[in-house]
Design a protein around this motif. Structure first.
Motif, PDB file in Angstrom:
ATOM      1  N   LEU A   1      38.627   2.590  29.490  1.00 30.90           N
ATOM      2  CA  LEU A   1      37.563   3.566  29.760  1.00 30.90           C
ATOM      3  C   LEU A   1      36.539   2.999  30.726  1.00 30.90           C
ATOM      4  N   ILE A   2      36.256   1.705  30.549  1.00 27.41           N
ATOM      5  CA  ILE A   2      35.274   1.098  31.448  1.00 27.41           C
ATOM      6  C   ILE A   2      35.862   0.967  32.844  1.00 27.41           C
ATOM      7  N   GLU A   3      37.130   0.565  32.910  1.00 27.95           N
ATOM      8  CA  GLU A   3      37.765   0.401  34.220  1.00 27.95           C
ATOM      9  C   GLU A   3      37.832   1.713  34.993  1.00 27.95           C
ATOM     10  N   ARG A   4      37.937   2.790  34.228  1.00 29.87           N
ATOM     11  CA  ARG A   4      37.987   4.099  34.862  1.00 29.87           C
ATOM     12  C   ARG A   4      36.654   4.448  35.509  1.00 29.87           C
ATOM     13  N   ARG A   5      35.599   3.765  35.089  1.00 27.37           N
ATOM     14  CA  ARG A   5      34.272   4.087  35.617  1.00 27.37           C
ATOM     15  C   ARG A   5      33.867   3.189  36.768  1.00 27.37           C
ATOM     16  N   TRP A   6      34.769   2.325  37.222  1.00 29.59           N
ATOM     17  CA  TRP A   6      34.445   1.583  38.432  1.00 29.59           C
ATOM     18  C   TRP A   6      35.581   1.696  39.441  1.00 29.59           C
ATOM     19  N   GLY A   7      35.232   1.499  40.681  1.00 25.30           N
ATOM     20  CA  GLY A   7      36.236   1.501  41.746  1.00 25.30           C
ATOM     21  C   GLY A   7      36.095   0.217  42.545  1.00 25.30           C
ATOM     22  N   VAL A   8      37.192  -0.284  43.057  1.00 28.09           N
ATOM     23  CA  VAL A   8      37.158  -1.572  43.741  1.00 28.09           C
ATOM     24  C   VAL A   8      37.773  -1.444  45.131  1.00 28.09           C
ATOM     25  N   LEU A   9      37.060  -1.990  46.107  1.00 31.55           N
ATOM     26  CA  LEU A   9      37.636  -2.118  47.445  1.00 31.55           C
ATOM     27  C   LEU A   9      37.898  -3.604  47.658  1.00 31.55           C
ATOM     28  N   PHE A  10      39.166  -3.980  47.725  1.00 30.38           N
ATOM     29  CA  PHE A  10      39.500  -5.395  47.876  1.00 30.38           C
ATOM     30  C   PHE A  10      39.318  -5.841  49.315  1.00 30.38           C
ATOM     31  N   GLN A  11      39.159  -7.161  49.469  1.00 33.32           N
ATOM     32  CA  GLN A  11      38.863  -7.702  50.793  1.00 33.32           C
ATOM     33  C   GLN A  11      39.930  -7.303  51.811  1.00 33.32           C
ATOM     34  N   HIS A  12      41.175  -7.247  51.376  1.00 34.55           N
ATOM     35  CA  HIS A  12      42.242  -6.906  52.325  1.00 34.55           C
ATOM     36  C   HIS A  12      42.816  -5.520  52.066  1.00 34.55           C
ATOM     37  N   GLY A  13      42.048  -4.665  51.416  1.00 37.95           N
ATOM     38  CA  GLY A  13      42.477  -3.277  51.242  1.00 37.95           C
ATOM     39  C   GLY A  13      43.331  -3.063  50.013  1.00 37.95           C
ATOM     40  N   ALA A  14      44.407  -3.860  49.891  1.00 36.55           N
ATOM     41  CA  ALA A  14      45.295  -3.749  48.731  1.00 36.55           C
ATOM     42  C   ALA A  14      45.799  -2.329  48.517  1.00 36.55           C
ATOM     43  N   LEU A  15      46.107  -1.650  49.621  1.00 37.44           N
ATOM     44  CA  LEU A  15      46.717  -0.326  49.478  1.00 37.44           C
ATOM     45  C   LEU A  15      48.167  -0.495  49.041  1.00 37.44           C
ATOM     46  N   PHE A  16      48.695   0.507  48.359  1.00 33.92           N
ATOM     47  CA  PHE A  16      50.099   0.438  47.962  1.00 33.92           C
ATOM     48  C   PHE A  16      50.951   0.736  49.182  1.00 33.92           C
ATOM     49  N   SER A  17      51.744  -0.237  49.596  1.00 32.76           N
ATOM     50  CA  SER A  17      52.399  -0.125  50.900  1.00 32.76           C
ATOM     51  C   SER A  17      53.489   0.928  50.906  1.00 32.76           C
ATOM     52  N   SER A  18      54.036   1.271  49.747  1.00 27.92           N
ATOM     53  CA  SER A  18      55.123   2.250  49.792  1.00 27.92           C
ATOM     54  C   SER A  18      54.625   3.677  49.541  1.00 27.92           C
ATOM     55  N   LEU A  19      53.317   3.851  49.443  1.00 29.28           N
ATOM     56  CA  LEU A  19      52.772   5.200  49.295  1.00 29.28           C
ATOM     57  C   LEU A  19      52.008   5.584  50.561  1.00 29.28           C
ATOM     58  N   THR A  20      52.003   6.875  50.869  1.00 31.67           N
ATOM     59  CA  THR A  20      51.206   7.309  52.017  1.00 31.67           C
ATOM     60  C   THR A  20      49.727   7.237  51.654  1.00 31.67           C
ATOM     61  N   VAL A  21      48.903   7.410  52.670  1.00 30.42           N
ATOM     62  CA  VAL A  21      47.456   7.396  52.468  1.00 30.42           C
ATOM     63  C   VAL A  21      47.067   8.395  51.377  1.00 30.42           C
ATOM     64  N   LYS A  22      47.615   9.604  51.482  1.00 35.71           N
ATOM     65  CA  LYS A  22      47.254  10.636  50.519  1.00 35.71           C
ATOM     66  C   LYS A  22      47.690  10.228  49.114  1.00 35.71           C
ATOM     67  N   GLN A  23      48.904   9.721  49.011  1.00 33.62           N
ATOM     68  CA  GLN A  23      49.397   9.318  47.689  1.00 33.62           C
ATOM     69  C   GLN A  23      48.595   8.156  47.123  1.00 33.62           C
ATOM     70  N   ASN A  24      48.138   7.270  48.019  1.00 33.68           N
ATOM     71  CA  ASN A  24      47.299   6.173  47.570  1.00 33.68           C
ATOM     72  C   ASN A  24      46.031   6.693  46.920  1.00 33.68           C
ATOM     73  N   ILE A  25      45.406   7.678  47.566  1.00 38.45           N
ATOM     74  CA  ILE A  25      44.154   8.213  47.038  1.00 38.45           C
ATOM     75  C   ILE A  25      44.413   8.992  45.753  1.00 38.45           C
ATOM     76  N   GLN A  26      45.566   9.673  45.722  1.00 36.42           N
ATOM     77  CA  GLN A  26      45.860  10.499  44.547  1.00 36.42           C
ATOM     78  C   GLN A  26      46.302   9.673  43.347  1.00 36.42           C
ATOM     79  N   PHE A  27      46.716   8.435  43.616  1.00 36.67           N
ATOM     80  CA  PHE A  27      47.321   7.655  42.537  1.00 36.67           C
ATOM     81  C   PHE A  27      46.438   7.558  41.292  1.00 36.67           C
ATOM     82  N   PRO A  28      45.180   7.095  41.427  1.00 40.80           N
ATOM     83  CA  PRO A  28      44.360   7.032  40.203  1.00 40.80           C
ATOM     84  C   PRO A  28      44.077   8.415  39.630  1.00 40.80           C
TER      85      PRO A  28
END
Ligand SMILES: Nc1ncnc2c1ncn2[C@@H]1O[C@H](COP(=O)(O)OP(=O)(O)OP(=O)(O)O)[C@@H](O)[C@H]1O
Ligand SMILES: [Mg+2]
Lengths: 380, 272
Positions: B94-121
């Motif tokens: 529940l606590i983790e759901r209340r924060w968002g993290v931008l990692f130094q190198h982005g850490a985007l999921f490489s096999s998902l598109t931009v839209k899917q990355n945003i939709q994932f959480p």
């Protein structure tokens, strides 16, 4: 927290208002969408162009999902009723709504239309891909050979340290598992053979069969398949992740040829390592076979090994050894080609690693079949 | 079965100025070496805290320790008043759901598109219709200043600055209360960086965000940070407003805030 709601109320004069209340947040998105859909269904008879109001005074908290839904409702109603006023929001909520309202959301794209004959398209693509595989394989082989040639005439230097490191990983660390598997396979074949031969009272022939089978075919096949799984996959994964992180590009910009630096040491290591492992595998299989023959079939070591010595010619041994470097080349080329074919995503890395192993094993078996035909034709 | 959605409890929710992150006596190390020893830092609700320090002083490690990715040797971390060592896994989620993290190198999921990355959480935590899911992804994309065309691209097809923006959009996907940003503006052109700062400030005022921002960008520090904490020697060397830090006598702080680069930036032109 309060369930979100959207209810029509009659306002002053002929003014109509949709009263929004409750928690308009992402957690309640489902209820929100339901409430809005219901409100749309129950829309009172409204005069076209009658002024409308979205009364948000009852909204407790608002986040971007809620703000977007208010904005969307406003747009949808505005289509028929001209302007729609939004009232009753707190200042920060208004700020959020205006921020959200600036976004232009394109309408959802039409779903991609399937071709008329998807299966035919797939088959065609597969054939074209296979053709491309062959031509890229030949081109890569050419590049590797050119690099090897440059090393041989001394135009560039071989990287002995890299070759030795790879040799250690490919050959030395592969020894235990290959010995184990070969030993077990030799033992199992020996046991099954003795089982059949005992019916004729000729259990000692197990030595001939094991000798020919292992030296000509089994050792090199087992080793090549193991190496394709062990080293081929790791080559592909290594080169693929280097490619993903632009390490290969970095090499190139330093004026280094990735084929010389990355591919050649690996292929040379395979060319040396695979024959060595094939030899070790032969010995282990024969050892396993002899052990089972002694304790299970009553064929003593002396009989077993003297038969091997007398019956099995040098050519039988050499057939297996001749094949090993070709297997090494095939595995190395496929692993490196697949590694360099990796594109940005983790998924592509996985797909190419799988492809590398599957293709290597398949080609190893095809090559083995071709060799069998060739050696039969020249009666070797 | 989708887990029933639990609304975040209203603990300390609306009191502005309440402490949302309390770090006490924190010691973190790898192998023989301690990166930080006895570090203490508080973050207040609704503020933008800038964390500065020389390369390798442990800014990223501090951030990763607070969100629980790096283990600590000693000390305590409290988020929203909960001691992160003592919470049970469910509360932790529940606590983790209340924060968002931008990692130094982005850490985007490489096999998902931009839209899917945003939709994932959003897919994981929220119950949205497909239409709303699409609309929200496009909305977040535009909030961080990207064009809708970027939605179908894969992370490997993005520029460095675009990766940062998509990562921010993903960090904001669930409308978090705290965002942790690790060098959000590094790798952006100065104008892009300025826009990014403005964006963070806007989001803070519209969404009521609390921002924990690791940065080297003097303009961000001058422009949007309410408070700055400078790390060094394994602890917080100094914290406070920009003016306060400029008057500190520690040599690194002097060099950082009064050096030639600082003089060229807004640090010396704007009064904070
Ligand atoms: N997983 C790890 N294992 C060992 N040491 C680590 C690990 N992660 C970080 N460190 C060390 O901890 C120290 C702090 O690293 P950190 O990444 O926090 O630096 P930073 O302050 O974020 O620097 P930068 O501004 O360059 O990003 C460094 O000396 C680093 O080598
Ligand atoms: Mg860092």
């Amino acid at each position: 927290m309060a369930r979100p709601s959207a209810i029509w109320v009659a306002g002053k004069g002929h003014m109509q208002a949709l009263q929004l209340a409750g928690a308009w947040t992402a957690d309640h998105a489902h209820d929100l969408e339901d409430a809005l859909a219901e409100a749309f269904g129950k829309r009172p008879q409204l005069e076209i162009n009658a002024p409308l109001k979205l009364d948000c005074a009852g909204i407790l908290n608002l986040d971007t999902v809620g703000a977007w839904l208010i904005h969307r409702t406003r747009i949808e109603l505005a289509d028929q009723h001209g302007t729609v006023a939004v009232t009753g929001l707190r200042r920060d909520q208004n700020h959020l709504l205006s921020e959200v309202a600036q976004a232009e959301i394109p309408p959802p794209a039409a779903p991609h239309r399937q071709g008329a004959y998807p299966m035919l398209i797939d088959i065609g693509e597969a054939v074209v891909d296979a053709g491309k595989d062959v031509s890229s394989g030949v081109a890569f082989l050419g590049a590797v050979m050119a690099a090897l040639f440059r090393v041989l005439i001394g135009r560039t230097r071989l990287r002995p340290a890299a070759v030795v490191t790879q040799l250690e990983r490919v050959a030395l660390r592969g020894v235990p598992i290959i010995v184990l598997i070969s030993f077990l396979v030799g033992a199992i074949i020996s046991q099954q053979t003795i089982f059949q031969l005992e019916k004729f009272g000729q259990a000692q022939f197990v030595a001939d069969l094991i000798g020919v089978l292992v030296l000509r075919e089994l050792a090199v096949l087992l080793t090549a398949i193991m190496i394709a799984g062990r080293s081929g996959s790791s080559f592909t994964a290594e080169l693929g992740s280097m490619k993903m992180r632009e390490e290969v590009d970095a090499l190139q910009t330093m004026g280094l040829d990735p084929i010389e630096v990355l591919v050649l040491p690996r292929i040379i290591a395979l060319l040396i390592g695979l024959p060595l492992l094939t030899f070790i595998s032969s010995m282990a299989s024969i050892g396993g076979g002899a052990l089972v023959a002694q304790f299970y079939g009553g064929v003593s070591f002396e009989i077993f090994f003297s038969r091997i010595q007398n019956i099995i010619g040098m050519n039988t041994f050499l057939v297996g050894m001749y094949k090993a470097p070709f297997m090494a080349l095939v595995i190395g080329l496929i692993a490196c080609i697949e590694g360099f074919a990796v594109r940005g995503s983790a998924e592509s890395l996985g797909a190419h690693t799988t492809a590398s192993v599957v293709k290597s094993i398949f080609i190893v078996i095809v090559v083995d079949g071709l060799f069998a035909m060739f050696f039969a034709a020249i009666k070797y | 079965m989708r887990e029933t959605i639990v609304t975040p409890e209203p603990d300390a929710r609306d009191e502005s100025g309440a402490l949302v992150i309390e770090v006490e006596n924190l010691t973190v190390g790898f192998g023989e070496r301690n990166v930080m020893e006895g570090l203490a830092l508080d973050v207040r609700r609704g503020e933008i805290l800038g964390v500065v320090g020389a390369s390798g002083t442990g800014k990223s490690v501090l951030l990763r320790t607070i969100i629980g990715l790096v283990g600590k040797r000693q000390g305590s971390v409290r988020v929203f008043g909960h001691d992160m060592d003592k919470v049970n896994p469910k509360r932790r989620r529940l606590i983790e759901r209340r924060w968002g993290v931008l990692f130094q190198h982005g850490a985007l999921f490489s096999s998902l598109t931009v839209k899917q990355n945003i939709q994932f959480p959003m897919r994981e935590y929220l119950d949205l219709s497909p239409r709303l899911l699409d609309e929200m992804a496009m909305l977040k994309l535009q909030l961080v200043g990207l064009k809708p065309e970027a939605a179908e691209r894969f992370p490997s097809e993005l520029s460095g600055g675009m990766i940062k923006r998509v990562a921010l959009a993903r960090a904001l996907a669930l409308d978090p209360e705290i965002v942790f940003l690790d060098e959000p503006t590094s790798g952006l052109d100065p104008i892009g960086a300025g826009d990014f700062d403005e964006l963070i400030a806007t989001l803070r005022s519209t969404l009521g965000l609390t921002v924990f921002m690791v940065t080297h960008d003097l303009d961000s520090l001058a422009g949007i940070c309410d408070r700055i904490a400078a790390l060094g020697d394994g602890r917080v060397l100094a914290e406070g407003t920009l003016e306060r830090l400029k008057s500190e006598s520690h040599p690194w702080l002097q060099a950082y805030f009064n050096g030639p680069r600082a003089r060229a930036s807004h640090v010396h032109q704007r009064k904070t």
